[in-house]
Write a protein that holds these residues in place. Structure first.
Motif, PDB file in Angstrom:
ATOM      1  N   THR A 105      29.251 -37.944 -81.798  1.00 45.64           N
ATOM      2  CA  THR A 105      31.024 -37.108 -81.356  1.00 45.64           C
ATOM      3  C   THR A 105      31.646 -37.964 -82.115  1.00 45.64           C
ATOM      4  O   THR A 105      31.944 -38.910 -81.544  1.00 45.64           O
ATOM      5  N   PHE A 106      32.549 -37.615 -82.921  1.00 48.20           N
ATOM      6  CA  PHE A 106      33.655 -38.352 -83.186  1.00 48.20           C
ATOM      7  C   PHE A 106      34.897 -38.362 -83.148  1.00 48.20           C
ATOM      8  O   PHE A 106      35.456 -36.886 -82.573  1.00 48.20           O
ATOM      9  N   GLU A 107      35.402 -38.557 -81.763  1.00 49.61           N
ATOM     10  CA  GLU A 107      37.021 -39.031 -81.516  1.00 49.61           C
ATOM     11  C   GLU A 107      38.352 -39.111 -83.065  1.00 49.61           C
ATOM     12  O   GLU A 107      38.169 -41.091 -82.904  1.00 49.61           O
ATOM     13  N   LEU A 108      38.817 -38.500 -83.704  1.00 48.76           N
ATOM     14  CA  LEU A 108      39.386 -39.258 -84.510  1.00 48.76           C
ATOM     15  C   LEU A 108      41.597 -39.584 -83.923  1.00 48.76           C
ATOM     16  O   LEU A 108      42.250 -38.227 -83.588  1.00 48.76           O
ATOM     17  N   TYR A 109      41.929 -40.112 -84.164  1.00 49.87           N
ATOM     18  CA  TYR A 109      43.045 -40.667 -84.221  1.00 49.87           C
ATOM     19  C   TYR A 109      43.257 -41.563 -85.863  1.00 49.87           C
ATOM     20  O   TYR A 109      43.112 -42.548 -86.233  1.00 49.87           O
ATOM     21  N   GLU A 110      45.315 -42.059 -85.074  1.00 50.89           N
ATOM     22  CA  GLU A 110      45.593 -42.828 -86.326  1.00 50.89           C
ATOM     23  C   GLU A 110      45.630 -44.034 -86.284  1.00 50.89           C
ATOM     24  O   GLU A 110      45.449 -44.734 -87.000  1.00 50.89           O
ATOM     25  N   ASP A 111      45.875 -44.678 -85.343  1.00 55.41           N
ATOM     26  CA  ASP A 111      45.411 -45.949 -84.704  1.00 55.41           C
ATOM     27  C   ASP A 111      43.880 -46.607 -84.795  1.00 55.41           C
ATOM     28  O   ASP A 111      44.076 -47.694 -84.618  1.00 55.41           O
ATOM     29  N   HIS A 112      43.073 -45.763 -84.355  1.00 53.62           N
ATOM     30  CA  HIS A 112      41.737 -45.804 -83.774  1.00 53.62           C
ATOM     31  C   HIS A 112      40.827 -44.803 -84.030  1.00 53.62           C
ATOM     32  O   HIS A 112      41.518 -43.657 -83.926  1.00 53.62           O
ATOM     33  N   SER A 113      39.239 -44.260 -83.787  1.00 48.94           N
ATOM     34  CA  SER A 113      38.783 -43.850 -83.733  1.00 48.94           C
ATOM     35  C   SER A 113      37.338 -43.974 -82.427  1.00 48.94           C
ATOM     36  O   SER A 113      36.871 -44.683 -82.856  1.00 48.94           O
ATOM     37  N   LEU A 114      37.133 -43.258 -82.158  1.00 51.65           N
ATOM     38  CA  LEU A 114      35.897 -43.247 -81.067  1.00 51.65           C
ATOM     39  C   LEU A 114      34.603 -42.726 -82.283  1.00 51.65           C
ATOM     40  O   LEU A 114      34.774 -41.348 -81.509  1.00 51.65           O
ATOM     41  N   VAL A 115      33.588 -43.308 -81.508  1.00 49.11           N
ATOM     42  CA  VAL A 115      32.106 -42.363 -82.008  1.00 49.11           C
ATOM     43  C   VAL A 115      31.026 -43.060 -80.760  1.00 49.11           C
ATOM     44  O   VAL A 115      31.211 -43.524 -79.935  1.00 49.11           O
ATOM     45  N   HIS A 116      30.633 -41.551 -79.968  1.00 50.36           N
ATOM     46  CA  HIS A 116      29.564 -41.724 -79.445  1.00 50.36           C
ATOM     47  C   HIS A 116      28.704 -41.499 -80.057  1.00 50.36           C
ATOM     48  O   HIS A 116      28.514 -40.362 -80.654  1.00 50.36           O
ATOM     49  N   ALA A 117      27.600 -42.290 -79.912  1.00 51.60           N
ATOM     50  CA  ALA A 117      26.233 -41.374 -80.082  1.00 51.60           C
ATOM     51  C   ALA A 117      25.585 -41.080 -79.176  1.00 51.60           C
ATOM     52  O   ALA A 117      24.751 -42.119 -78.565  1.00 51.60           O
ATOM     53  N   GLN A 118      24.510 -40.050 -79.559  1.00 47.82           N
ATOM     54  CA  GLN A 118      23.132 -40.256 -78.203  1.00 47.82           C
ATOM     55  C   GLN A 118      21.932 -40.057 -79.354  1.00 47.82           C
ATOM     56  O   GLN A 118      21.223 -39.354 -80.243  1.00 47.82           O
ATOM     57  N   LEU A 119      20.600 -41.616 -79.231  1.00 47.12           N
ATOM     58  CA  LEU A 119      19.509 -41.286 -80.183  1.00 47.12           C
ATOM     59  C   LEU A 119      18.771 -40.790 -79.381  1.00 47.12           C
ATOM     60  O   LEU A 119      18.251 -41.862 -77.869  1.00 47.12           O
ATOM     61  N   VAL A 120      18.124 -40.167 -79.714  1.00 45.17           N
ATOM     62  CA  VAL A 120      16.911 -39.979 -79.070  1.00 45.17           C
ATOM     63  C   VAL A 120      15.705 -40.262 -79.881  1.00 45.17           C
ATOM     64  O   VAL A 120      14.936 -40.572 -81.097  1.00 45.17           O
ATOM     65  N   MET A 121      14.819 -41.141 -78.964  1.00 49.85           N
ATOM     66  CA  MET A 121      13.643 -42.213 -80.156  1.00 49.85           C
ATOM     67  C   MET A 121      12.352 -42.045 -79.262  1.00 49.85           C
ATOM     68  O   MET A 121      12.430 -42.036 -78.001  1.00 49.85           O
ATOM     69  N   ARG A 122      11.851 -42.729 -80.497  1.00 51.47           N
ATOM     70  CA  ARG A 122      10.436 -43.301 -79.745  1.00 51.47           C
ATOM     71  C   ARG A 122       9.686 -44.627 -80.804  1.00 51.47           C
ATOM     72  O   ARG A 122      10.447 -44.590 -81.416  1.00 51.47           O
ATOM     73  N   ARG A 123       8.920 -44.657 -79.962  1.00 51.44           N
ATOM     74  CA  ARG A 123       8.202 -45.748 -80.230  1.00 51.44           C
ATOM     75  C   ARG A 123       7.484 -45.137 -81.691  1.00 51.44           C
ATOM     76  O   ARG A 123       6.779 -44.267 -82.224  1.00 51.44           O
ATOM     77  N   ASN A 124       7.520 -45.724 -82.568  1.00 50.01           N
ATOM     78  CA  ASN A 124       6.718 -44.897 -84.556  1.00 50.01           C
ATOM     79  C   ASN A 124       4.915 -46.009 -84.131  1.00 50.01           C
ATOM     80  O   ASN A 124       4.960 -46.615 -84.018  1.00 50.01           O
ATOM     81  N   PRO A 125       4.667 -44.447 -84.344  1.00 49.40           N
ATOM     82  CA  PRO A 125       2.894 -44.784 -83.934  1.00 49.40           C
ATOM     83  C   PRO A 125       2.294 -45.844 -84.613  1.00 49.40           C
ATOM     84  O   PRO A 125       1.143 -45.700 -85.167  1.00 49.40           O
TER      85      PRO A 125
END
Ligand code: B3K
Ligand code: ZN
Length: 886
Positions: A27-47
Motif C-alpha cells: 500500500t502506497f500513500e503518496l504525498y508531496e513531501d514524503h510517501s509511506l509504503v506498507h508491505a505485507q509479505l507472506v513468507m516461508r522457508r525455502n525447502p
C-alpha cells in the motif's frame, strides 16, 4: 551514497534464497513531501535451502522504518538489526508474515531509481536493485511473488493510479484523495514491479490474440503529447502479432500499458503489464521526430513487449544471467525490425554500431564476458556486451541450428521454464535438447571476453582444381583472462567466379555441392577447408551477414573489394566491401597526413561511389549506407594508436574530394528525392526512410562544396518540410558549415519554435554538441547555461555532454586536455545526483589506452581526480577503479 566499502560479488558464490515470498501486498500513500509504503509479505522457508531457520536478511536502502511486525506482533528495536542496506530478524516458524511501514522521499530522488518524481508524476524504476529503495524485501530475481498493490494519492493532481496486472478496486477517500488496487496474477520478481500516479491522458486500442482474447492497449502520456502516440501504438500491435507468428508467444493479461516519462535513466522498462518508457522511446510524430527516432520507437516498444516472455514469464536466476533475457530480447527485436523494414539495412546499422562501440568496450578495462562472473555494481553491466554481443551469440545459435530447430529450442525453453528464474545454461540446454547438438564448446562465448580475430588465407591448386581457405583464430587477453580457448565461429561464405556468380560449394569428401552460400563452423585454433571442382581461382565472400562477432582479415586488393561491392550476392557483404575499401583509402590518407605529405585520394573510391550513385535500380537506403564513410569512432577502434586529428582531417578531406568529384550525380539524386519529399506527406515506412536517407546524405556532401545553389536548397529544405528528418539534417549541415549568419538564424528560429518540446530541444543540443568545428567545448559550456538544459534530466545530459564526449572526438580529445577536464567535472557533479548516469558518461575516459602517451596521461589524471573527489557511488567507483587498474 554508500557508507560501506563497495565489494565484489561473484557468480561462484550464488546460493538459493533462504526464504521465499509467496504473496506481496503493498500500500502506497503518496504525498508531496514524503510517501509511506506498507508491505505485507507472506513468507516461508525455502525447502531447497536446507534445514533450520536461519536469520531473515531483507534488503533495504534509504528507508525510514516506522513499524515492523512478525505475525502481527509488533517488534521492538531489540528484535531486529538495521544497517544501511539490510534489516535482519529471526523467524520462529517455517511460515510467517512480515508487516512493515517505511517512509521514503520520492520527491527528492534524483538518482531515478526506486520511486521518484518525473515532473509532476510519480513513477518507478526497479531493475536491477531499485525495489530495495521502496520497501524491505528479498530484492533478487529468483524470489518470485504474487503482488497486489494499492495506491492512494490526491485525486486532482493524480487522477490516474496504475500498477502491474489488472485493476480490481478503487474508491475515494475524504479530503480529496482516492485510491486504486491492482492485482498481478503472475508471480514476478520485485524488479518487475511498477507504479505510476499522475495527471495523464491515454490513447486506447485493442488487440485480439491468436486464441481470440481481447487485450486492452493503453499508452499514457502527459496531455500535451497525446498526439504523438500513434506510431508507438501501431508498433505495439505489430510486435504482438509478430511474437505470435514467429515465436508462438501470446500475451497473457487483459491489459497492456505503456507510460511515457521525461526523466528516465535508460530507454524503457518491461514491468509486467505496465511498461515505463523514456518519452524519447514512445513519442513520435513526423514534425518532431526523425526517421531514426521512429525506428527506435518501433524497436524499443517491440523489445519491451517481447520481454513479457523472454524476461518476465521466464526470468533470470541472478544478475550474472542478465544476457539470458537481454541478449535474447535484442536478437528478437532485431529480427522484428528486419522483418518490418529492410533486413540488410538493419543488419548494417547494427554491425556498424557493434564494431564501433562493443568492440571498443571488449578491448578496454571494463571488458567482461556476456555472462560476467563478478561485479561491484550491477547497474554497470547493462552493457553493449550483455545486450549487443549477447544478441550476436543468439544469432550464431540461430545460424548454426537453422530457424526451425531454433524455434523448437525456444518453444522447449519457454515451456520447460515458464514461471521460473533460470540461467544461460538452461537456455543452451533447451537448444541442445531440441537440436540433438552439443553446444558445450559454443558456450565459451558466454564465458570468454574479448573480440576474437579470424585471419584467413587462401591457396588455389589449378592441377587438382581445389581451393583452400585456412582460418586462424585468436583472442586478445582481457582483464582477468589471459589464455582463451578456441570459439565456435560460424562463417557464412560464398565463392565468386570471374563473372561475380556464386559457385556451387563442395567440400573435399562431400558427394555433391551443398548450395552456393553456406555456413562453415570454425572450431579449431587453425583449420583448413578445401573446396573441390574449382575451375579457376575464385574470390571469397567471407562472413556474409556478419555471421559472427569477430574481426576477420583477408588480404583483399582494392580492385577485389570493388568487384565484391558490385557483385556479391550478399547485400551486407557488398556494403562491407565498400567499408573495407574506404578503410584502406582512409588509412592511406592518415599515413600521408602523419608523414606531412600532400593527401591524395585513391580515385578508385570515387569511381566505386559514382557507379552506385548512377545506378537508380539499387535500393536507395543501401546506396546511402555505402556513401557513408566509416565513422571516426570505428577508425579509432581499428587503430593501434588512434591519431584523433589525422583521422578527422583525412576523413574530412575524403568527404570534400568526393563531394567535388561527384557533385553532378549527388545533386541530381538530391533534387529528385527532395522533389518527391516535398510532394509526399510523411510516411514512416522503409521506402520513405530510404528516399530521405539518400537525399540527406547527398545534401551533407553537397554542402561541403559551399556552392550558393546548395545553400539555397538547404535553407529551402529547412523551411519547407513537414518532417523532422529533413529539417534536422538541414540544420545539422548548416551547423557544420561556415555559413555563420544562416547557421545562427536557423538555430535561433529552431529553438524559438520548439522551446516547449524537450525531445526536440535534445536534438538541437545534440547537433551543436557534435559539431566538429573548432571551439566545441566553449559552445557546449555556453549551451549548458541555456534555460532548456538541466543536469537532472538524463536525456539532456546525453544530448549535450554525451554527444560531445562520444561524437565529437576532435574537440573532446583537444590536446590541452580541456575536454577531459570538462567531462570529469560533470561526472563529479552527477556522481552525487545520479550515479548511473555519471558512470555511463565516463565511458570515453575509460578508452585511454587507444591514444598517444600525452593524452593517456591527461585522461588518467582526470580518472584519478574523480577517484579522489570524495565519496563515490559504487557505480562510479567501479568504472574509475577498473579503468585505472587496466
Ligand atoms: N530491462 C531494462 C533495463 C533497466 C536497467 C536499469 N539499470 C531495459 C531493457 O533492456 O529492456
Ligand atoms: Zn531489455
Amino acid at each position: 551514497m554508500r557508507t560501506e566499502q563497495p565489494k565484489m560479488i561473484y557468480l561462484k558464490d550464488y546460493q538459493v534464497p533462504d526464504y521465499l515470498i509467496d504473496e506481496t501486498h503493498l500500500t502506497f500513500e503518496l504525498y508531496e513531501d514524503h510517501s509511506l509504503v506498507h508491505a505485507q509479505l507472506v513468507m516461508r522457508r525455502n525447502p531447497d535451502a536446507g534445514a533450520g531457520l536461519p536469520p531473515l536478511v531483507l534488503d533495504g536502502q534509504q528507508l525510514e522504518l516506522l513499524e515492523l511486525k512478525l505475525d502481527d506482533r509488533p517488534l521492538g528495536a531489540g528484535d531486529y538489526q538495521l544497517s544501511d542496506s539490510h534489516l535482519t530478524l529471526q523467524p520462529t516458524q517455517e511460515r510467517f508474515v512480515i508487516d512493515s511501514s517505511v517512509r521514503i522521499h520520492p520527491e527528492s530522488n534524483t538518482a531515478l531509481e526506486g520511486l521518484y518524481k518525473s515532473g509532476s508524476m510519480f513513477c518507478t524504476q526497479c531493475e536491477a536493485e531499485g525495489f530495495r529503495k521502496i520497501t524491505y524485501y528479498l530484492d533478487r530475481p529468483d524470489v518470485m511473488s504474487k503482488f497486489t498493490t494499492t495506491v492512494s494519492a490526491e485525486q486532482h493532481a493524480y487522477p490516474v493510479l496504475l500498477s502491474n496486472g489488472n485493476p480490481i478496486a478503487s474508491g475515494v477517500e475524504e479530503g480529496g484523495r482516492h485510491w486504486a488496487t491492482w492485482e498481478d496474477p503472475f508471480k514476478k520478481p520485485a524488479y518487475l514491479f511498477a507504479l505510476v500516479a499522475g495527471d495523464l491522458w491515454c490513447v486506447e486500442d485493442s488487440f485480439t490474440t491468436m486464441s481470440g482474447r481481447e487485450v486492452a492497449l493503453r499508452i499514457y502520456v502527459e496531455p500535451e503529447n497525446i498526439d504523438k502516440c500513434q506510431h508507438a501504438m501501431d508498433s505495439l500491435k505489430k510486435s504482438m502479432k509478430w511474437d505470435e507468428e514467429v515465436y508462438g508467444r501470446e500475451y497473457d493479461l487483459d491489459i497492456f500499458m505503456i507510460v511515457a516519462v521525461n526523466d528516465f535513466n535508460m530507454g524503457a522498462m518491461e514491468n509486467k503489464g505496465l511498461n515505463i518508457f523514456n518519452s524519447s522511446c514512445v513519442l513520435a510524430k513526423a514534425d518532431t521526430a526523425t526517421d531514426a527516432a521512429h525506428q527506435r520507437v518501433e524497436a524499443v516498444v517491440a523489445h519491451e513487449y517481447f520481454h513479457n516472455w523472454s524476461g518476465n514469464r521466464v526470468t533470470c536466476r541472478d544478475w550474472f544471467q542478465l544476457s539470458l533475457k537481454e541478449g535474447f530480447t535484442v536478437f528478437r527485436d532485431a529480427e522484428f525490425s528486419a522483418d518490418m523494414n529492410s533486413r540488410t539495412v538493419k543488419r548494417i546499422e547494427d554491425v556498424a554500431y557493434l564494431r564501433t562501440h562493443q568492440f571498443a568496450e571488449d578491448a578496454g578495462p571494463m571488458a567482461h564476458p556476456v555472462r560476467p562472473d563478478a561485479f561491484i555494481e550491477i547497474s554497470n553491466f547493462y552493457t553493449l556486451t550483455v545486450y549487443e554481443k549477447g544478441s550476436e551469440v543468439l544469432r550464431m545459435i540461430h545460424t548454426l541450428l537453422g530457424s526451425e530447430t531454433f524455434r523448437k529450442g525456444s518453444d522447449l525453453y519457454f515451456e520447460r521454464h515458464d514461471g521460473q528464474a533460470v540461467t544461460c545454461d538452461d537456455f543452451i540446454q533447451a537448444m541442445e535438447d531440441a537440436s540433438g547438438r552439443d553446444l558445450s564448446q559454443f558456450k565459451r562465448w558466454y564465458t570468454q571476453a574479448g573480440t576474437p580475430r579470424l585471419a584467413v588465407s587462401e591457396a588455389f591448386d589449378a592441377a587438382t582444381r581445389t581451393y583452400s581457405l585456412t582460418f586462424r583464430q585468436s583472442c586478445p587477453a582481457t582483464p582477468g583472462q589471459n589464455d582463451k580457448l578456441p570459439f565456435v565461429i560460424p562463417v557464412e561464405l560464398g565463392l565468386l567466379d570471374a563473372q561475380g556468380q556464386d559457385l556451387p560449394l563442395r567440400l573435399q569428401g562431400e558427394r555433391a555441392a551443398v548450395g552456393r552460400s553456406r555456413v562453415l563452423s570454425v572450431t579449431e585454433a587453425e583449420q583448413t577447408f578445401t573446396f573441390v571442382d574449382m575451375p579457376a581461382k575464385p574470390l571469397p565472400s567471407l562472413l556474409r551477414g556478419f555471421s559472427a562477432p569477430v574481426k576477420l582479415s583477408f588480404p583483399y586488393s582494392r580492385d577485389q573489394l570493388m568487384f565484391l561491392m558490385q557483385h556479391d550476392s550478399d547485400g551486407f557483404n557488398r556494403w562491407e566491401a565498400g567499408q573495407q575499401l574506404s578503410v584502406q583509402v582512409l588509412q592511406e590518407l592518415i599515413g600521408q597526413q602523419q608523414r606531412g605529405e600532400t593527401m591524395q585520394l585513391d580515385q578508385r573510391l570515387v569511381t566505386a561511389l559514382r557507379s552506385l550513385l548512377e545506378n537508380d535500380r539499387l535500393d536507395q537506403a543501401m546506396v546511402a549506407e555505402m556513401l557513408s564513410l566509416p565513422g571516426e569512432g570505428y577508425l579509432t577502434e581499428i587503430s593501434e594508436v588512434a591519431d584523433v586529428d589525422a583521422i578527422h582531417s583525412a576523413r574530412e578531406f575524403a568527404r570534400q574530394q568526393l563531394a567535388e568529384a561527384l557533385f553532378e550525380p549527388l545533386w541530381q539524386r538530391y533534387q529528385a528525392n527532395r522533389k518527391l519529399s516535398r510532394n509526399t506527406p510523411y510516411v514512416a515506412e522503409a521506402a520513405h526512410f530510404a528516399r530521405r536517407s539518400l537525399q540527406n546524405i547527398a545534401l551533407s556532401y553537397l554542402m561541403l562544396t559551399e556552392r550558393a545553389e546548395v545553400l539555397a536548397a538547404c535553407l529551402e529544405q529547412y523551411e519547407v518540410c513537414d518532417n523532422m528528418t529533413e529539417r534536422l539534417t538541414a540544420l545539422a549541415v548548416l551547423v557544420g558549415s561556415n555559413f555563420d549568419t544562416e547557421k545562427a538564424e536557423a538555430l535561433t528560429a529552431f529553438a524559438e519554435h520548439f522551446k516547449d518540446n524537450p525531445l526536440v530541444m535534445d536534438q538541437w543540443f545534440s547537433v551543436q554538441a557534435a559539431c566538429t568545428l573548432p571551439g566545441g567545448l566553449a559552445r557546449v559550456q555556453q549551451l549548458m547555461q541555456h534555460p532548456a538544459f538541466t543536469l537532472k534530466n538524463p536525456n539532456k545530459v546525453r544530448a549535450l555532454i554525451g554527444a560531445f564526449a562520444g561524437q565529437n572526438p576532435v574537440n573532446f580529445h583537444a590536446v590541452d586536455g580541456s575536454g577531459y577536464r570538462f567531462l570529469s567535472d560533470q561526472v563529479i557533479i552527477l556522481n552525487a545526483l545520479n550515479p548511473q548516469i555519471a558512470a555511463r558518461l565516463l565511458a570515453p575516459l575509460t578508452r585511454w589506452a587507444k591514444y598517444d602517451s600525452n593524452r593517456q596521461g591527461l585522461m588518467k589524471a582526470e580518472l584519478q581526480r574523480i577517484l579522489a573527489s570524495g565519496e563515490l557511488s559504487s557505480d562510479v567507483f567501479e568504472v574509475v577503479s577498473k579503468s585505472l587498474a587496466g
